[in-house]
Design a protein around this motif. Structure first.
Motif, mmCIF file in Angstrom:
data_model
loop_
_atom_site.group_PDB
_atom_site.id
_atom_site.type_symbol
_atom_site.label_atom_id
_atom_site.label_comp_id
_atom_site.label_asym_id
_atom_site.label_seq_id
_atom_site.Cartn_x
_atom_site.Cartn_y
_atom_site.Cartn_z
ATOM 1 N N TYR A 81 -1.470 11.870 15.921
ATOM 2 C CA TYR A 81 -1.543 11.994 14.446
ATOM 3 C C TYR A 81 -0.615 11.117 13.641
ATOM 4 C CZ TYR A 81 -3.962 16.087 16.366
ATOM 5 O OH TYR A 81 -4.421 17.161 16.786
ATOM 6 N N LEU A 82 -0.621 11.008 12.186
ATOM 7 C CA LEU A 82 0.242 10.663 11.338
ATOM 8 C C LEU A 82 0.132 11.405 10.085
ATOM 9 C CD1 LEU A 82 -1.163 8.739 9.038
ATOM 10 C CD2 LEU A 82 -1.193 6.894 10.702
ATOM 11 N N PHE A 83 1.138 11.404 9.325
ATOM 12 C CA PHE A 83 1.110 12.345 8.209
ATOM 13 C C PHE A 83 1.502 11.425 6.993
ATOM 14 C CE2 PHE A 83 2.409 14.180 12.027
ATOM 15 C CZ PHE A 83 1.866 15.289 12.163
ATOM 16 N N ALA A 84 0.794 11.980 5.828
ATOM 17 C CA ALA A 84 0.823 11.409 4.431
ATOM 18 C C ALA A 84 1.984 12.192 3.720
ATOM 19 C CB ALA A 84 -0.493 11.172 3.986
ATOM 20 N N VAL A 85 2.522 11.560 3.025
ATOM 21 C CA VAL A 85 3.871 12.264 2.001
ATOM 22 C C VAL A 85 3.915 11.206 0.880
ATOM 23 C CG1 VAL A 85 5.115 13.022 3.856
ATOM 24 C CG2 VAL A 85 5.537 10.738 3.017
ATOM 25 N N ASN A 86 4.142 11.875 -0.441
ATOM 26 C CA ASN A 86 4.212 11.221 -1.564
ATOM 27 C C ASN A 86 5.835 10.520 -1.667
ATOM 28 O OD1 ASN A 86 5.991 13.230 -2.327
ATOM 29 N ND2 ASN A 86 4.626 14.062 -3.637
ATOM 30 N N ALA A 87 6.175 10.175 -2.724
ATOM 31 C CA ALA A 87 7.216 9.507 -2.860
ATOM 32 C C ALA A 87 8.567 10.311 -2.819
ATOM 33 C CB ALA A 87 7.540 8.703 -4.453
ATOM 34 N N ASP A 88 8.386 11.726 -2.989
ATOM 35 C CA ASP A 88 9.232 12.757 -2.843
ATOM 36 C C ASP A 88 9.455 13.140 -1.410
ATOM 37 O OD1 ASP A 88 10.013 12.483 -5.446
ATOM 38 O OD2 ASP A 88 8.573 13.827 -6.069
ATOM 39 N N GLN A 89 8.545 12.722 -0.509
ATOM 40 C CA GLN A 89 8.551 13.225 1.039
ATOM 41 C C GLN A 89 7.803 14.483 1.040
ATOM 42 O OE1 GLN A 89 9.387 11.098 3.073
ATOM 43 N NE2 GLN A 89 9.294 12.094 4.828
ATOM 44 N N ARG A 90 6.851 14.888 -0.004
ATOM 45 C CA ARG A 90 6.135 16.040 -0.005
ATOM 46 C C ARG A 90 4.881 15.776 0.841
ATOM 47 N NH1 ARG A 90 6.876 19.023 -5.906
ATOM 48 N NH2 ARG A 90 9.079 19.458 -5.663
ATOM 49 N N LEU A 91 4.489 16.793 1.676
ATOM 50 C CA LEU A 91 3.550 16.680 2.693
ATOM 51 C C LEU A 91 2.142 16.740 1.839
ATOM 52 C CD1 LEU A 91 2.213 16.497 5.526
ATOM 53 C CD2 LEU A 91 2.283 19.074 5.395
ATOM 54 N N GLN A 92 1.307 15.592 1.858
ATOM 55 C CA GLN A 92 -0.046 15.243 1.261
ATOM 56 C C GLN A 92 -1.189 15.549 2.205
ATOM 57 O OE1 GLN A 92 0.042 14.352 -2.395
ATOM 58 N NE2 GLN A 92 2.049 15.496 -1.663
ATOM 59 N N GLY A 93 -1.076 15.170 3.422
ATOM 60 C CA GLY A 93 -2.209 15.152 4.423
ATOM 61 C C GLY A 93 -1.879 14.798 5.904
ATOM 62 N N ILE A 94 -2.604 14.914 6.568
ATOM 63 C CA ILE A 94 -2.669 14.845 8.055
ATOM 64 C C ILE A 94 -3.804 14.055 8.519
ATOM 65 C CG2 ILE A 94 -3.666 16.820 8.767
ATOM 66 C CD1 ILE A 94 -2.039 16.897 11.237
ATOM 67 N N VAL A 95 -3.607 12.940 9.298
ATOM 68 C CA VAL A 95 -4.470 11.805 9.760
ATOM 69 C C VAL A 95 -4.714 11.677 11.322
ATOM 70 C CG1 VAL A 95 -5.531 9.646 9.601
ATOM 71 C CG2 VAL A 95 -4.177 10.632 7.661
ATOM 72 N N ALA A 96 -5.733 12.103 11.873
ATOM 73 C CA ALA A 96 -6.020 11.699 13.435
ATOM 74 C C ALA A 96 -6.181 10.214 13.555
ATOM 75 C CB ALA A 96 -7.119 12.558 13.823
#
Length: 283
Positions: free
Chosen positions: A151-166
């Motif tokens: 997995y890798l993870f999507a975050v915005n500029a404030d490091q807030r979690l936006q999503g997860i990607v397989a």
């Protein structure tokens, strides 16, 4: 002695978990003496498989240079678990000798109580912004061998979690696509302050083998892998006794146990008395 040493090192390289079990049941001075014979590339895997309390006792026997060399080759999860049982001043000296990124990861994990999620996270997992092109994400993942599995993870500029990607979704998507087009909503997440027992019962494990971990305001700080959670739940806590040692029958059932134990004891016995005494008093 040369042949005994050669066989013992070969066993430690091919069976680090079994080697760790044997070392845990030797006197700490003998276990430490054996670890000093191993190059760091062999010593660190054996140390990683030892109970944190046993590993910490060995580290306490070593001087700072030797201990720091072993800790350097450990991941932050395993290393911080051991350093919790090392005196605070010594712990800080060892962490200070780590590369900057590793030292930050160790310090982050050590701020959390050992029975919480934050103490066991993988801080090296890859996080990218949703507008990252697929080709760039794949290349960065290739360069991140310590990331959280698949997995890798999507975050915005404030490091807030936006999503997860397989990774499988990455590979199926066109190279011109972006992370935003394939990421799943972050429906499952763990609080860094959550207890390990609460994390064990999280429904997200039915879908993922690694879950994102967040602090306040949903700030992403890493991921907890299910295999690591299981290992963490098995660890004795401060003030608790470790698991009982294996009996004779179970030792016989374990391939190589008796061979390695005998080789190791012979090797330690053959060490010069002065060397063993030095290791006993080294700090």
């Amino acid at each position: 002695m040369a042949r005994t040493r050669e066989l013992s090192l070969a066993f430690a390289e091919t069976h680090p978990s079994d080697a760790a079990r044997v070392l845990e049941h030797l006197p700490v001075t003998d276990a430490t003496a054996f670890l000093t014979l191993l190059p760091a590339r062999l010593g660190a895997p054996v140390l990683r498989h030892m109970l944190p309390t046993s590993a910490a006792r060995c580290l306490e026997q070593l001087d700072d240079e030797a201990a720091a060399g072993l800790v350097h080759d450990l991941d932050a999860q395993a290393g911080s678990a051991m350093l919790r049982y090392v005196g605070q001043q010594r712990r800080e000296r060892l962490v200070t000798q780590l590369p900057t990124a590793s030292a930050l990861a160790f310090r982050l994990l050590l701020t959390y109580p050992e029975d919480t999620v934050g103490a066991w996270i993988n801080t090296q997992c890859l996080a990218v912004t949703p507008d990252t092109p697929m080709a760039e994400a794949l290349e960065r993942l290739r360069q991140s061998p310590d990331s959280a599995g698949t997995y890798l993870f999507a975050v915005n500029a404030d490091q807030r979690l936006q999503g997860i990607v397989a990774i499988t979704d990455l590979l199926r998507a066109g190279r011109g696509a972006t992370i935003a087009q394939v990421m799943r909503p972050p429906g499952h997440r763990l609080s860094a302050r959550a207890s390990l027992s609460a994390a064990r019962d999280h429904q997200g494990w039915q879908e993922f083998h690694a879950l994102p971990v967040v602090e306040r305001q949903d700030r992403f700080i890493g991921a907890l892998e299910f295999s690591v959670l299981c290992r963490a739940l098995e660890q004795p806590r401060h003030g608790e006794a470790g698991p009982p040692g294996p009996d004779g029958i179970s030792l016989l059932a374990r391939s190589g146990w008796l061979m390695f134990a005998g080789l190791l004891q012979a090797l330690v016995t053959l060490l010069p008395a002065r060397t063993r005494e030095e290791k006993r008093h080294a700090r």
